[in-house]
Design a protein around this motif. Structure first.
Motif, PDB file in Angstrom:
ATOM      1  N   ARG B 341       0.841  -1.194   0.000  1.00 60.13           N
ATOM      2  CA  ARG B 341       0.000   0.000   0.000  1.00 60.13           C
ATOM      3  C   ARG B 341       0.875   1.243   0.000  1.00 60.13           C
ATOM      4  O   ARG B 341       1.701   1.407   0.905  1.00 60.13           O
ATOM      5  N   ASP B 342       0.663   2.051  -1.020  1.00 60.47           N
ATOM      6  CA  ASP B 342       1.316   3.364  -1.100  1.00 60.47           C
ATOM      7  C   ASP B 342       2.829   3.284  -0.848  1.00 60.47           C
ATOM      8  O   ASP B 342       3.401   4.073  -0.105  1.00 60.47           O
ATOM      9  N   ARG B 344       6.606   3.729  -1.362  1.00 60.34           N
ATOM     10  CA  ARG B 344       7.524   4.638  -2.048  1.00 60.34           C
ATOM     11  C   ARG B 344       8.954   4.228  -1.751  1.00 60.34           C
ATOM     12  O   ARG B 344       9.342   4.095  -0.599  1.00 60.34           O
ATOM     13  N   GLY B 350       4.351   5.401  -4.694  1.00 62.15           N
ATOM     14  CA  GLY B 350       3.033   5.132  -4.124  1.00 62.15           C
ATOM     15  C   GLY B 350       2.379   3.924  -4.752  1.00 62.15           C
ATOM     16  O   GLY B 350       1.229   3.980  -5.202  1.00 62.15           O
ATOM     17  N   ASP B 352       0.419   0.592  -5.098  1.00 61.78           N
ATOM     18  CA  ASP B 352      -0.567  -0.295  -4.470  1.00 61.78           C
ATOM     19  C   ASP B 352      -0.605  -1.560  -5.294  1.00 61.78           C
ATOM     20  O   ASP B 352      -0.846  -1.505  -6.500  1.00 61.78           O
ATOM     21  N   GLY B 387       4.836   3.795   3.323  1.00 59.41           N
ATOM     22  CA  GLY B 387       3.905   2.789   2.839  1.00 59.41           C
ATOM     23  C   GLY B 387       4.145   1.475   3.552  1.00 59.41           C
ATOM     24  O   GLY B 387       5.063   1.356   4.368  1.00 59.41           O
ATOM     25  N   ARG B 547       3.871   3.081 -10.543  1.00 55.53           N
ATOM     26  CA  ARG B 547       2.546   2.642 -10.099  1.00 55.53           C
ATOM     27  C   ARG B 547       2.004   1.602 -11.079  1.00 55.53           C
ATOM     28  O   ARG B 547       2.550   1.403 -12.144  1.00 55.53           O
TER      29      ARG B 547
END
Lengths: 634, 570
Positions: B341-342, B344, B350, B352, B387, B547
């Motif tokens: 999750r998120d 970095r 970020g 997911d 994250g 992402r």
């Protein structure tokens, strides 16, 4: 004074003992079926060295004469001290001390000067001969046929050029002048003892049998022990590198315990062998102490007897005793250096072995580029590296001038072997290979070969490129780099084309190194090219750049491309599918796709759903085994 | 290791203290040895004085027996002392070597950060050795002090003025030699560096021999080497000349000093304040003193080197861990669901991502840096900047890192093979079987990775050694053995990175099928841009700009996503 020249006995320093010869270069893997490069016989080694020394006879004479003079003058010290003793014994006036003291000072000055000059001359001799030998070695090593080198294993030659050269160089710099000085000291001191009275010489020689026996005993035991120790130290270093280099893997698979055990065992083994070496050296010194005592006692007894019978003065006896004390240093030095000398001799024999190896003369650069017709023809070619395990069976192949043919197949299908035959690195076991109508030559011929092995030569980038064409202008270099898409990053290097790259300089990524290889190919400009590179990873952006670079490097040349990526096959004029050493399919990319054979299956699997337009099928479920199944080997 | 940062000094002190008994024994024995060495010239003087000059046979016998006793003592004390010293040096080096190794292999990592493997191996061998040698150097220093003290006492007892001349003159002499020799020495070092380049150039050309042959460029290489060799020779000669002059200088200074002692000693002897034997002894002692004083210089250099080496070892040992280490147990049984999750880190912006349990997921990237960052998070080589990464709902930093790796195995693209047989590499945690035969699970894993084909082509099958780092295998062979090892480990969650880049297309397709079948029912994430592998996955995720850019089956993505097409179908 050298660290060894303590008046009595060996140096106390642990660091100075000869057993610490850390040689971390891993010895070449002991492989039973390797045919190592030859080692010269002692007689041949001597002959070659004599031949190398011959042009410098003047230096030899001057160097040794100066050293003899220096040592001889130095030996006046003891009689002068003895004379002072006599002056004291005779209770003469203090003025009688003046001239022997001035003599001592003069001896010191002359000895220092002569030694400096003599050592300079000797090192000039040694270094010049060494440089010549080094050059001959490199010249011959580069001329040896690759087939011969492959039989020997790649480690053999590189071990010789690094380890053996440095051992010989160390000996030339350290052991040779020291041994010369010690040897001269010993001989001349013994002579001086004889001049005092021949009976002193006899007395001193009492030590010699013990020393000779000790030296022989030491060498017999030390040589194999140090060889084992070097191997153990190398193994320890290797184990550490293996484990530390793979630390991430060790963690990922939780192998810490096993690896710690391995390192402990290899380190322990090296420690114990080192300690065995220490014990050996210490026993060696113990025996030398016995020799020293025996000689010293007999010189003193002789002095006593000669003085009592009136055959010698007390001063003479003192001088003899001082002479003998002065012998401890040179004798120990000489015996300790025997070890270095021995290892250097072995290294020298390995260097001379290569220098003596027959090799074809080096071709002049680019001499044979002119070629009637840049075609490649293989007819009925079979090959086997090991008899009974054929890699190629009766391959027929014709590549027309200017045509580009891609070789496709599994690992072990014979692609690389075929490439090597065309490049002339091996001779086929049966059949005929012809490039422009003649059998290909290993080097300097019409065929340029770029292999999977990328090497960036240490030095400025421009020098690396100029290996391919020594007279290339700056503009030629830029053009070549631009053609393979490398000019951008090359100019962005801190000093542009003058940036030092390769080992000891700026490291280049494999992709860039491969671009450099293609740029060299452009500069060398051979009419026929064999390309067997597999640097780029399929699907990576690097692969695209390299494909484009290869495209330009191959333009207008006859080319045989070992396809590691199918994109390379698609770009070729013709595709040849090899399987188990035979040609399975041969045709253009489109024709083979249409034929729906092994190549087509391969292409579909590789390109996923992007099947060629005629095929309407979406994403064909990947063929479980599209490979042309090979019959089990053997 | 406590809150205070470990210093090089600590390493040195611990290393010597760990061998305290050997060091003490070595020092004591070495002092006895020095005493003996100093006595030899003294005794020679005594023999000349009392026996030779006095024509006394009885005294001759007595003093020769004394000399023999001295020799026995000095010889044995040297032998035992040096042995104790060398043993101390070797043992402390061994201990340090293992300490460095343990730190490097620590489950929380971090020690390799910014250091090349060769550098670390060097710390564990050369630096450990130099720190070990400090024990020996300290002992030698003690011996030298003893030697100097003994000679000083002997000289001062004989004659105060002569003793002072010798005691003060010897250090001055050495200092002068050092001072005058220094410019020469500096020059010689610089020249030697330049001289070493020829050796490097030769090794470099030999290493690139095949490339030279491929270009037909040997002649150019030979000519270039000859030039380099000549430049190097000129430098070497300058260095050698400098060294020769230094040697000559030291000789001249020593000789001059002896002349001075002879002058003063002779006058004292004529005065009657010095006996004949004492004069001979004084000359002998002056020569002897040079030994211990030179030892001092050597000890100093050793200590300086030892301190530098200890500093490097301390730095490695004190490196902080790369990841936070939890101690929670991994929930058992592992379901094998990964959830990011998120996240970095570097190129990950970020992210997911869900990797469902029991499925084969493919992950393609437009930027290889994304793959690297993701893999280092999953393998707990690094922690994300922000994250969370969870296994079955538990954040990874809470779990014991070693235990976690048993549940989530990241098979890196550039994973290492270790020296040993193929079988031992595929199943490294097993005891190596006699004859190197592989057990049944190993055989199955090798078949799935198509490593069985590799084994068939090797001279001794699975028992064939792979060489250091697997150098006897080709790139394609190595990759298949690596994959077989990952499969053989059979973790609940397997992450494989680019397992087939060096494998030909035919074999790659077969491996893809083998991988899918072998991992059926267990969580597997294949990070690759290879279409052959992606085609066998249940679902593919495309990462772009850090992402998730697209998701779906390989076929769908090829049809619908231009980014995917350009990333995967080069």
């Amino acid at each position: 004074m050298t660290p060894y020249d303590t008046p009595a006995g060996p140096p106390p320093q642990g660091g100075g003992t000869p057993h610490t010869a850390p040689d971390t270069a891993p010895d070449a893997a002991p492989d039973a079926d390797r045919a190592l490069l030859p080692t010269a016989t002692p007689a041949r080694t001597r002959a070659v060295v004599r031949q190398l020394v011959r042009p410098h006879r003047g230096l030899v004479v001057a160097g040794f004469a100066t050293m003899v003079l220096a040592t001889g003058v130095g030996l006046l010290t003891q009689p002068l001290l003895g004379h002072i003793v006599d002056v004291v014994t005779a209770h003469r006036s203090p003025d009688a001390l003046t001239w022997p003291v001035v003599g001592l000072a003069g001896v010191a000055a002359v000895q220092g000067l002569m030694t400096a000059v003599g050592l300079s001359l000797l090192s000039r001799l040694g270094e010049t001969v060494l440089a010549r030998l080094r050059e001959l070695f490199v010249e011959r090593a580069l001329a040896l046929p690759l087939e011969r080198l492959e039989q020997a294993g790649s480690g053999d030659l590189s071990a010789r050029v690094t380890r053996d050269v440095s051992r010989v160089a160390d000996a030339v710099r350290g052991a040779l002048p020291e041994l010369t000085r010690s040897g001269l000291s010993i001989v001349l001191t013994l002579g001086a003892l004889a001049l005092l009275d021949w009976r002193f010489l006899l007395a001193a020689l009492v030590a010699v049998p013990v020393q000779a026996h000790t030296a022989r005993w030491y060498m017999t035991n030390a040589v194999p022990l140090y060889a084992r120790e070097r191997i153990a130290t190398g193994a320890q270093q290797q184990q550490l590198l293996d484990t530390i280099g793979g630390a991430r893997t060790v963690r990922a698979y939780r192998l810490q315990d096993g690896h710690t055990r391995r390192v402990t065992a290899s380190s322990r083994a090296a420690v114990e062998l080192t300690m065995r070496g220490v014990r050996l050296v210490l026993r060696f010194y113990g025996r030398l102490h016995i020799a020293e005592y025996a000689g010293l006692a007999s010189v003193l007894v002789t002095g006593f007897l000669l003085v009592r019978s009136g055959a010698a003065s007390v001063g003479t006896a003192t001088a003899a005793a001082l002479y003998f004390l002065g012998l401890f240093g040179p004798v120990n030095t000489a015996l300790v250096l025997l070890d270095d000398a021995q290892s250097a001799t072995a290294g020298l024999a390995r260097l001379v072995g290569v220098v003596d190896e027959p090799a074809p003369p080096l071709p002049a650069q680019g001499a044979a580029r002119a070629l009637g017709e840049a075609s490649v023809t293989l007819s009925g070619v079979s090959h086997a590296y090991v008899p009974g395990r054929p890699v190629l069976h009766g391959v027929d192949l014709h590549v027309r001038p200017g045509e580009r043919v891609a070789l496709v197949g599994t690992t072990g299908a014979g692609k690389t072997t075929l490439a090597k035959l065309v490049a002339g690195l091996h001779q086929p076991a049966a059949g005929r290979v012809a490039v422009g109508g003649a059998p290909p030559k290993e080097s300097g011929g019409a065929v340029g070969l770029v292999t999977q092995e990328v090497h960036v030569f240490a030095g400025p980038l421009a020098d690396d490129l100029r290996l391919a064409r020594p007279d290339a202008s700056e503009q030629d270099l830029r053009d070549a780099l631009a053609a393979v898409g490398a000019l951008g990053w090359a100019e962005a290097l801190p000093e542009g084309l003058d940036t030092v790259v390769g080992s000891g300089g700026r490291a280049l990524t494999p992709d860039r190194a491969q671009q450099l290889a293609l740029a060299r190919l452009l500069l060398a400009d051979p009419p026929v090219v064999v390309l067997d590179e597999a640097t780029a990873e399929a699907g990576s952006s690097g692969a695209r750049v390299l494909d484009e670079a290869a495209e330009r490097a191959l333009h207008g040349r006859t080319a045989l491309v070992v396809a590691h990526r199918l994109s390379q096959a698609a770009a070729a004029d013709r595709v040849v599918v090899l399987s188990d050493g035979r040609v399975l399919e041969d045709g253009t990319h489109d024709r083979l796709l249409a034929a729906g054979g092994a190549y087509a299956a391969l292409w579909h699997a590789w390109s996923g759903s992007r099947s060629p337009d005629p095929s309407p099928a979406p994403a064909p479920s990947p063929a479980p085994s599209p490979a042309p199944r090979e019959p089990a080997r053997d | 290791m406590g809150a205070r940062e470990l210093s090089g000094r600590d390493v040195l002190v611990r290393s010597v203290r760990g061998q305290a008994r050997r060091c003490a024994a070595g020092a004591a024995l070495g002092c006895v040895h020095q005493l003996g060495e100093a006595l030899v010239p003294v005794l020679v003087g005594v023999v000349v004085d009392q026996a030779v000059a006095g024509r006394d046979g009885g005294r001759l016998t007595v003093w020769l027996v004394v000399l023999a006793v001295v020799y026995v003592c000095l010889s044995w004390s040297f032998r035992l002392g040096a042995k104790a010293g060398e043993r101390a040096a070797e043992e402390s080096a061994h201990t340090l070597r293992l300490a460095v190794l343990r730190r490097v292999l620590d489950a929380r990592g971090g020690a390799e950060e910014g250091r090349l493997p060769g550098e670390l191996a060097n710390v564990a061998t050369e630096d450990a050795k130099r720190v070990g040698a400090v024990a020996m150097a300290l002992m030698s220093g003690a011996w030298a002090v003893a030697g100097i003290t003994v000679s000083a006492v002997a000289l001062l007892v004989m004659s105060v003025p002569l003793g002072l001349i010798v005691l003060l003159g010897t250090p001055v002499l050495l200092w002068l030699g050092h001072l005058l020799g220094k410019p020469l020495e500096r020059r010689s070092e610089a020249e030697q560096d330049r001289a070493a380049q020829a050796a490097g150039a030769a090794a470099d050309l030999v290493a690139g021999l095949r490339v030279l042959k491929g270009l037909g460029a040997q002649q150019a290489a030979v000519e270039r080497y000859r030039r380099a060799s000549r430049v190097s020779l000129a430098a070497t000669l300058r260095a050698a000349r400098a060294q020769s002059w230094q040697t000559g200088l030291v000789l001249a200074l020593t000789g001059g000093f002896i002349a001075l002692i002879a002058l003063v000693g002779g006058r004292l002897a004529l005065d009657g304040s010095l006996s004949l034997g004492q004069l001979v002894s004084a000359v002998g002692l002056a020569l002897f003193l040079l030994g211990p004083l030179e030892t001092f210089a050597w000890v100093n250099a050793e200590l300086a080197q030892g301190r530098a080496s200890a500093g490097r070892i301390a730095q490695v040992l004190a490196t902080g861990p790369a990841v936070a280490g939890g101690d929670e147990q991994v929930p058992s049984p592992v379901r094998g669901e990964l959830r990011l999750r998120d996240v970095r880190l570097d190129a990950l912006a970020g992210l997911d991502l869900d990797v469902p349990a029991g499925r084969l997921t493919g992950l393609a990237v437009t930027d290889p840096a994304c793959a690297e960052a993701l893999l280092s998070c999953l393998g707990r080589e690094r922690d994300p900047e922000s994250g969370s990464v969870e296994l079955d709902g538990v954040p990874l930093p809470r779990l014991d890192p070693a235990q976690l790796r048993g549940a989530v195995l990241v098979a890196a693209h550039d994973a290492a093979l270790f020296d040993g047989s193929v079988a031992a590499n595929v199943a490294p945690w097993e005891e190596e079987p006699a004859g190197g035969a592989a057990d049944a699970p190993t055989v199955r894993a090798m078949a799935a990775a198509h490593a069985d084909e590799v084994v068939r082509s090797l001279p001794h099958g699975a028992a064939t050694g792979v060489g250091e780092g697997g150098r006897y295998l080709s790139g394609g062979q190595r990759q298949r053995v690596l994959l077989a090892r990952a499969l053989r480990a059979g973790p609940p969650v397997l992450v494989v990175h680019d397992p087939t880049t060096a494998v030909d297309a035919v074999t790659e397709a077969a491996i893809a099928a083998g991988l899918r079948d072998f991992r059926r029912g267990r969580t597997t994430l294949v990070v690759t841009n290879s279409p052959a592998l992606l085609a066998v996955t249940d679902r593919v995720v495309l990462l772009d700009a850090g992402r998730v850019a697209a998701e779906g089956t390989h076929a769908d993505l090829v049809r619908t996503s231009p980014a995917y097409r350009s990333a995967v179908l080069a």
